[in-house]
Enzyme design. Sequence first.
Site, PDB file in Angstrom:
ATOM      1  CD  GLU A 171      -3.352  -1.123   2.151  1.00  0.00           C
ATOM      2  OE1 GLU A 171      -2.802  -0.255   3.160  1.00  0.00           O
ATOM      3  OE2 GLU A 171      -4.016  -1.111   2.160  1.00  0.00           O
ATOM      4  CD  GLU A 483      -6.489  -4.834   4.751  1.00  0.00           C
ATOM      5  OE1 GLU A 483      -6.194  -3.505   4.198  1.00  0.00           O
ATOM      6  OE2 GLU A 483      -6.584  -5.654   5.085  1.00  0.00           O
ATOM      7  CD  GLU A 501      -6.898  -2.772   0.016  1.00  0.00           C
ATOM      8  OE1 GLU A 501      -7.291  -1.294   0.581  1.00  0.00           O
ATOM      9  OE2 GLU A 501      -6.289  -3.919   1.285  1.00  0.00           O
ATOM     10  CD  GLU A 507      -8.561   0.952   2.620  1.00  0.00           C
ATOM     11  OE1 GLU A 507      -9.274   0.919   3.339  1.00  0.00           O
ATOM     12  OE2 GLU A 507      -7.267   0.504   3.094  1.00  0.00           O
TER      13      GLU A 507
END
Length: 711
Positions: A171, A483, A501, A507
């Site tokens: 991320e 995740e 994701e 987000e």
Amino acid sequence: MRKLFLLFIACTLTLQLSAQVITSPDKNLTLTFELRDNGVPYYKLGYKNKPVIKPSRLGIETNDVGSLAEGFTIEDTKQASVNNTWEPIMGEQKTIRNNYNELLVTLKQPEQKNRFIRIRFRLFNDGLGFRYEFPKQDELKYFVIKEEQTGFNLAGDHKIFWIPGDYDTNEYAYTTSKISEIPSLMEKATIDVHAQVPIKNLAVQTPSMMKTSDGLYINIHEAALINYPAMNLNVDPKTFAMSSHLTPDAVGNKGYIQTDAQTPWRTIVVSDKATDILASKLILNLNEPTAYEDVSWIKPVKYIGVWWEYFVAGKSTWAYGKETNVKLSDDFTKLTPNGTHGATNENVKRHIDFAAEHGFDAVLVEGWNIGWEDWFGNWKEEVFDFVTPYPDFDVKMLSAYAASKGVKIMMHHETSSSATNYERRLDKAFQFMQDNGYNSVKTGYVGKPIPRGEHHDGQWMVNHYIHVAKTAADYKIMVNSHEAVRPTGLHRTYPNWIAQESARGTEFEAMGGLAPEHATILPFTRLMGGPMDYTPGIFQTDLSYYGTGNQRVNTTLVKQLAYYVTMYSPLQMAADLPENYARFPDAFQFIKDVALDWDDTYVQEAEPGDYVTIARKAKGKNEWYVGGITDENARTATVRFDYLPKGKNYVATIYADAKDASWNQNPQKYTITKVQVNSKSVLKQPLAPGGGVAISIKEGNKQETKGLKKL
């Protein structure tokens, strides 16, 4: 007899010294394999007489059985060709061609009792896949991987779109630079992400997207990641050489192998056209066909959710109680309600009503189950039990209410990365879902994994994610994992693993924002491995609207519409609050209409970091949808319609940025126009800075087309 013996020796030496060469079916790619000094295997790859990968070594070093990277002789080589087609359960195309030429090299180690391994190369028109294979044999039964020695020696200081090498998170925001510039940018690029474990030496993650100075596009990743750690890439900024860097386990080992076994495929997708990179199905082709006999229950899902409200202005919370030190054994009915719990009967019913009114399949509800009061960052094992609701969430009533409206509730299983706890409770949790009518689950792995010391991308956790998908299939449940390790095409083998994701998604627009170029990079990086639950559809892009701060979503409203086409997924969320869609009903219509499953995809124009324009035909319908997006720069998208059946006119509804719109000024201003189009039409559509275009194309009767302008 002596002449025959000398002839045998001569043939053997010739086999060792001569390089093995195969070309792709279209002859554009050339793969060369050879053994060099001390029996070290090497390969190189060229495209149209340009070097893609210069000679690079292969092999694996072990901790316990000696090197599997040198001392080889060539025992045998075999070549084969395959040209067939197959149909995915869901996908970007109804039919996928699988066409490659193969070289299988058997390597023997005479000084290790003639033990042997194989390296299998498959050369497609769009790139190369290769893997190591370890047949069952007395001389090689078990071994522990110290490191894989696979090299990717690049031919120059390429432009690269990268995120820092890390064992636990994908991320990060993308950085664009030359390979030689990575060292000076690494500290800035390694932003704070929870549970991150950056690699100490210079490394980047895959998929790694590059562009050469002479116009080649190169993408390095892997396919079919099973029972093996995920691969990062070590980087030498001076020689532009990359090499594999596997994710270790808690004691520093990289992997545990028992023969018969094989590694994942190492993939190199290459073309002189960026559009070909996005059109590639090489990674899918290197995965095995579906493991399930019955796939009738696996369907695309368009959903809304009790989700975005947790991120904007503290509108509501996952937790029910004010207390912050709770155990699963506590009586949650005695907690002090915090007054902001989002997953209440009333709120969920409101979302179900909205989903039913607008034709959505499901409603995701996060925060329905006990344990959220102190789940984050405490590294405890028994955080959630996945079956016990909070006092204000009536499972039976809400399930019945949703069923009466023709809507499913989507389950949420946040594990807080306590994978041991989740596995112990998995069957009970899935049985609970089945008993209450849930057929899809969003899993989450926020935090540091348990078993402690393991990593999100290590062999143990890789096997865990697959175990969850396979167990879910036993209960006919679809999985959307967050995740988790980045995908490698396993949705072909386990098609109920419907999306992931595994990257920086929407987000983060509420947690610092995403650069306008971010979504033009993701199709060339994260989405190469499989569909992403990006959670698009945010219409209220200025988050100060909610009364706090100046955070904003860095897109126009129309760009959010375009994501439903450019960000492929059979699972798509309308992520904004229902009341925001009610303010823009004409724009919301595109989200309601757009398909999730496709017969064909046409990548019309693309440049990583700059723009993407894609058209798709809906599965089994005479409907087409177009999405075009740009970075922070305004530009004109070229939209063609040559895929439409010839000789017929269609109605195109064009959702476009208004002339004065941009991601940071007037982002909600847009226009909607209808025109007639046919296979000869071409649209030159201006895109605002950080903007996009979305188009739906449908058949129209004479009444619908009467008076419409012809494009």
